[in-house]
Design a protein around this motif. Structure first.
Motif, mmCIF file in Angstrom:
data_model
loop_
_atom_site.group_PDB
_atom_site.id
_atom_site.type_symbol
_atom_site.label_atom_id
_atom_site.label_comp_id
_atom_site.label_asym_id
_atom_site.label_seq_id
_atom_site.Cartn_x
_atom_site.Cartn_y
_atom_site.Cartn_z
ATOM 1 N N UNK A 30 0.870 -1.112 0.107
ATOM 2 C CA UNK A 30 0.102 -0.002 0.183
ATOM 3 C C UNK A 30 0.989 1.338 0.043
ATOM 4 N N UNK A 31 0.436 2.345 -1.030
ATOM 5 C CA UNK A 31 1.337 3.537 -0.784
ATOM 6 C C UNK A 31 0.561 4.576 -0.744
ATOM 7 N N UNK A 32 -0.518 4.561 -0.513
ATOM 8 C CA UNK A 32 -1.399 5.877 -0.060
ATOM 9 C C UNK A 32 -2.588 5.576 0.882
ATOM 10 N N UNK A 33 -2.664 6.360 1.671
ATOM 11 C CA UNK A 33 -3.605 6.087 2.872
ATOM 12 C C UNK A 33 -4.693 7.235 2.936
ATOM 13 N N UNK A 34 -5.885 6.999 3.155
ATOM 14 C CA UNK A 34 -6.812 8.099 3.358
ATOM 15 C C UNK A 34 -7.676 7.881 4.626
ATOM 16 N N UNK A 35 -8.198 9.051 5.041
ATOM 17 C CA UNK A 35 -9.349 9.078 6.063
ATOM 18 C C UNK A 35 -10.490 9.507 5.372
ATOM 19 N N UNK A 36 -11.505 8.883 5.790
ATOM 20 C CA UNK A 36 -12.955 9.537 5.517
ATOM 21 C C UNK A 36 -13.749 9.601 6.652
ATOM 22 N N UNK A 50 -2.228 10.468 3.200
ATOM 23 C CA UNK A 50 -0.773 10.506 3.549
ATOM 24 C C UNK A 50 -0.069 9.482 2.651
ATOM 25 N N UNK A 51 1.107 9.897 2.089
ATOM 26 C CA UNK A 51 1.659 9.087 0.993
ATOM 27 C C UNK A 51 2.583 8.175 1.963
ATOM 28 N N UNK A 52 2.983 6.994 1.261
ATOM 29 C CA UNK A 52 3.752 6.154 2.049
ATOM 30 C C UNK A 52 5.381 6.734 2.256
ATOM 31 N N UNK A 53 5.619 7.539 1.487
ATOM 32 C CA UNK A 53 7.068 8.342 1.844
ATOM 33 C C UNK A 53 7.098 9.211 2.909
ATOM 34 N N UNK A 54 5.819 9.668 3.547
ATOM 35 C CA UNK A 54 5.761 10.593 4.560
ATOM 36 C C UNK A 54 5.442 9.641 5.705
ATOM 37 N N UNK A 55 5.817 10.445 7.026
ATOM 38 C CA UNK A 55 5.370 9.802 8.278
ATOM 39 C C UNK A 55 4.279 10.572 8.929
ATOM 40 N N UNK A 56 4.189 11.916 8.275
ATOM 41 C CA UNK A 56 3.067 12.767 9.190
ATOM 42 C C UNK A 56 2.643 13.611 8.094
ATOM 43 N N UNK A 57 1.052 13.907 8.205
ATOM 44 C CA UNK A 57 0.588 14.969 7.508
ATOM 45 C C UNK A 57 -0.533 15.567 8.467
ATOM 46 N N UNK A 58 -0.527 17.281 8.227
ATOM 47 C CA UNK A 58 -1.426 17.838 9.007
ATOM 48 C C UNK A 58 -2.077 18.824 8.010
ATOM 49 N N UNK A 59 -3.614 18.966 8.743
ATOM 50 C CA UNK A 59 -4.433 19.736 8.123
ATOM 51 C C UNK A 59 -5.354 20.409 9.140
ATOM 52 N N UNK A 66 1.901 7.968 10.084
ATOM 53 C CA UNK A 66 2.308 6.697 9.446
ATOM 54 C C UNK A 66 3.423 6.007 10.029
ATOM 55 N N UNK A 67 3.323 5.010 10.396
ATOM 56 C CA UNK A 67 4.393 4.010 11.022
ATOM 57 C C UNK A 67 4.688 2.803 9.824
ATOM 58 N N UNK A 68 5.299 2.648 8.954
ATOM 59 C CA UNK A 68 5.494 1.751 7.937
ATOM 60 C C UNK A 68 6.207 0.242 8.551
ATOM 61 N N UNK A 69 7.023 0.599 9.394
ATOM 62 C CA UNK A 69 7.250 -0.524 10.012
ATOM 63 C C UNK A 69 6.500 -1.494 10.702
ATOM 64 N N UNK A 70 5.387 -0.578 11.516
ATOM 65 C CA UNK A 70 4.469 -1.491 12.124
ATOM 66 C C UNK A 70 3.228 -1.564 11.300
#
Lengths: 115, 115
Positions: A30-36, A50-59, A66-70
């Motif tokens: 998975x490389x893109x995550x969304x909340x609805x 949030x894209x999988x290349x980031x670990x945080x996104x604010x709005x 995002x914690x990819x290892x977990x």
């Protein structure tokens, strides 16, 4: 097979406090995550992604971590407001030709914000 | 910009009938995805269309079909309705349908009740 899981079906939080919603996934591709956010008898409303290349996104009041290892992501809502009472869905997608236009959803978490 | 629209909002049909649901995407969006939401199965992906072509399909029987027109508007059809087809049918549109970084925006849904 459920690849996106929201293990808490409900969450109750006081107005003004922080709401933390959790989501786990099993597919490391998975490389893109969304909340609805969803109200009954309405379509889901996009909140934040949030894209999988980031670990945080604010709005605004919403932050996604995002914690990819977990294989875990969370949505923080600060401060919580009565209008935030709704069902929140976590969703994930893949950038591959056999996944065009397909979001995989968790089961949702019902959030109730109390005065 | 106008959001995703779906018609009709509510439908009541009887077993064995067929039904057609319509979706108009956000202007400029070329990808349209359809989902079924039921209490037991959550949000399940039905299929996705892009430039009048079905690019992806979920795990639903052949009674569920769809199409997309040159203006990106889409319809889905369910033939030989069964009681289990009672659900909220959601349409979502996005620019490209590329799961990597393309956000889907949902319509209000069509509530189908099969008696």
């Amino acid at each position: 097979d459920q690849q996106v899981k929201q293990n808490s079906p409900s969450l109750s939080v006081q107005e003004g406090r922080i709401s933390i919603l959790n989501c786990d996934y099993t597919n490391s591709m998975f490389d893109y995550f969304l909340w609805y956010k969803k109200y009954p008898a309405e379509g889901p409303t996009f909140l934040i992604s949030i894209s999988s290349i980031k670990d945080k996104n604010e709005d605004g009041r919403f932050t996604v971590f995002l914690n990819k290892s977990a294989k875990h992501l969370s949505l923080h809502i600060v401060p919580s407001q009565p209008g935030d009472s709704a069902v929140y869905f976590c969703a994930a997608s893949l950038s591959s030709t056999d996944s065009w236009g397909k979001l995989q959803f968790g089961a949702g978490t019902q959030v109730v914000v109390t005065p | 910009k106008a959001g995703v629209t779906q018609t009709p909002r509510y439908l009541i049909k009887t077993r064995g009938q067929q039904v057609t649901l319509s979706c108009s995407p956000i202007s400029g969006h070329r990808s349209v995805s359809w989902y079924q939401q039921t209490p037991g199965q959550g949000l399940q992906f039905l299929f996705e269309y892009f430039s009048e072509t079905q690019r992806n399909k979920g795990n639903f029987p052949g009674r569920f079909s769809g199409r997309q027109f040159s203006n990106s508007r889409s319809e889905m059809n369910v033939s030989t309705l069964e009681l289990g087809d009672s659900a909220l049918y959601l349409c979502a549109s996005s620019s490209t349908g590329d799961g990597g970084a393309d956000t889907q925006y949902f319509g209000p849904g069509t509530r189908l009740t099969v008696l």
